[in-house]
Design an enzyme around this catalytic site. Structure first.
Site, PDB file in Angstrom:
ATOM      1  N   MET A   1     -47.217 -26.572 -14.916  1.00  0.00           N
ATOM      2  CA  MET A   1     -48.354 -26.631 -14.049  1.00  0.00           C
ATOM      3  C   MET A   1     -48.290 -25.670 -12.894  1.00  0.00           C
ATOM      4  O   MET A   1     -49.317 -25.394 -12.326  1.00  0.00           O
ATOM      5  CB  MET A   1     -48.480 -28.055 -13.477  1.00  0.00           C
ATOM      6  CG  MET A   1     -49.580 -28.166 -12.455  1.00  0.00           C
ATOM      7  SD  MET A   1     -49.053 -28.709 -10.832  1.00  0.00           S
ATOM      8  CE  MET A   1     -50.519 -28.453  -9.916  1.00  0.00           C
ATOM      9  N   PRO A   2     -47.177 -25.143 -12.516  1.00  0.00           N
ATOM     10  CA  PRO A   2     -47.161 -24.409 -11.245  1.00  0.00           C
ATOM     11  C   PRO A   2     -48.317 -23.422 -11.116  1.00  0.00           C
ATOM     12  O   PRO A   2     -48.516 -22.571 -11.969  1.00  0.00           O
ATOM     13  CB  PRO A   2     -45.817 -23.676 -11.267  1.00  0.00           C
ATOM     14  CG  PRO A   2     -44.971 -24.446 -12.214  1.00  0.00           C
ATOM     15  CD  PRO A   2     -45.911 -24.998 -13.250  1.00  0.00           C
ATOM     16  N   ASN A   3     -49.094 -23.604 -10.062  1.00  0.00           N
ATOM     17  CA  ASN A   3     -50.169 -22.685  -9.713  1.00  0.00           C
ATOM     18  C   ASN A   3     -49.839 -22.114  -8.351  1.00  0.00           C
ATOM     19  O   ASN A   3     -49.653 -22.879  -7.396  1.00  0.00           O
ATOM     20  CB  ASN A   3     -51.517 -23.415  -9.649  1.00  0.00           C
ATOM     21  CG  ASN A   3     -52.031 -23.772 -11.015  1.00  0.00           C
ATOM     22  OD1 ASN A   3     -52.498 -22.927 -11.754  1.00  0.00           O
ATOM     23  ND2 ASN A   3     -51.941 -25.049 -11.362  1.00  0.00           N
ATOM     24  N   ILE A  39     -47.368 -21.370 -16.048  1.00  0.00           N
ATOM     25  CA  ILE A  39     -47.361 -20.783 -14.699  1.00  0.00           C
ATOM     26  C   ILE A  39     -48.602 -19.936 -14.498  1.00  0.00           C
ATOM     27  O   ILE A  39     -48.900 -19.040 -15.293  1.00  0.00           O
ATOM     28  CB  ILE A  39     -46.088 -19.942 -14.485  1.00  0.00           C
ATOM     29  CG1 ILE A  39     -44.842 -20.811 -14.673  1.00  0.00           C
ATOM     30  CG2 ILE A  39     -46.101 -19.288 -13.110  1.00  0.00           C
ATOM     31  CD1 ILE A  39     -43.546 -20.026 -14.769  1.00  0.00           C
ATOM     32  N   ARG A  40     -49.321 -20.215 -13.407  1.00  0.00           N
ATOM     33  CA  ARG A  40     -50.523 -19.457 -13.060  1.00  0.00           C
ATOM     34  C   ARG A  40     -50.324 -18.817 -11.697  1.00  0.00           C
ATOM     35  O   ARG A  40     -49.964 -19.500 -10.738  1.00  0.00           O
ATOM     36  CB  ARG A  40     -51.758 -20.365 -12.981  1.00  0.00           C
ATOM     37  CG  ARG A  40     -52.025 -21.211 -14.205  1.00  0.00           C
ATOM     38  CD  ARG A  40     -52.630 -20.369 -15.322  1.00  0.00           C
ATOM     39  NE  ARG A  40     -53.142 -21.186 -16.409  1.00  0.00           N
ATOM     40  CZ  ARG A  40     -52.431 -21.584 -17.453  1.00  0.00           C
ATOM     41  NH1 ARG A  40     -51.151 -21.290 -17.528  1.00  0.00           N
ATOM     42  NH2 ARG A  40     -52.990 -22.275 -18.421  1.00  0.00           N
TER      43      ARG A  40
END
Length: 131
Positions: A1-3, A39-40
């Site tokens: 999920m890391p944004n 990762i975004r």
């Protein structure tokens, strides 16, 4: 999920920005053991006239050497350890220093922990997906 949202003053080359985003992705993957596809990275360039540091607009203070960042906002599903966050702060700051030639002093990294019920993917909450 890391944004991650990276707020950056205008003026860096396309090559520098591309390298920055690739290296930031690597730091996040390494520090959080996050799979690359999750990762975004969102690079948000701001005109100097849109950044104020200590009450001074950067566009008006170019000769004084003020810098407005970069600032990184990292949105994560809650539960990352203090050690992971410390490693990520150090790694992101190092990447910014090396890639953009900006000293560590003005770099800011902020974490926003999101409950797994407050983040969704594929129309479902992260919690319902086992995260």
């Amino acid at each position: 999920m890391p944004n991650l949202n990276i707020y950056l003053v205008e003026g860096f080359s396309q090559e520098q920005k591309a390298r920055l985003m690739r290296r930031v992705t690597d730091v996040v993957a390494q520090c959080l053991a996050a799979p690359l596809p999750s990762i975004r990275i969102f690079l948000i360039e701001l005109p100097k006239a849109h950044i104020c540091v200590g009450g001074e607009i950067l566009a008006a203070q170019d000769s004084c050497g003020l810098t407005g960042g970069p600032t990184v906002h990292a949105f994560l599903i809650a539960g990352r350890s203090d050690a992971q966050k410390e490693a990520m702060i150090a790694g992101l700051t190092e990447v910014i220093e090396e890639t953009l030639g900006i000293p560590a002093e003005p770099v800011r990294v902020m974490f926003f922990d999101i409950a797994n019920t407050d983040f969704g993917m594929k129309g479902l909450t992260a919690k319902s997906l086992g995260r």
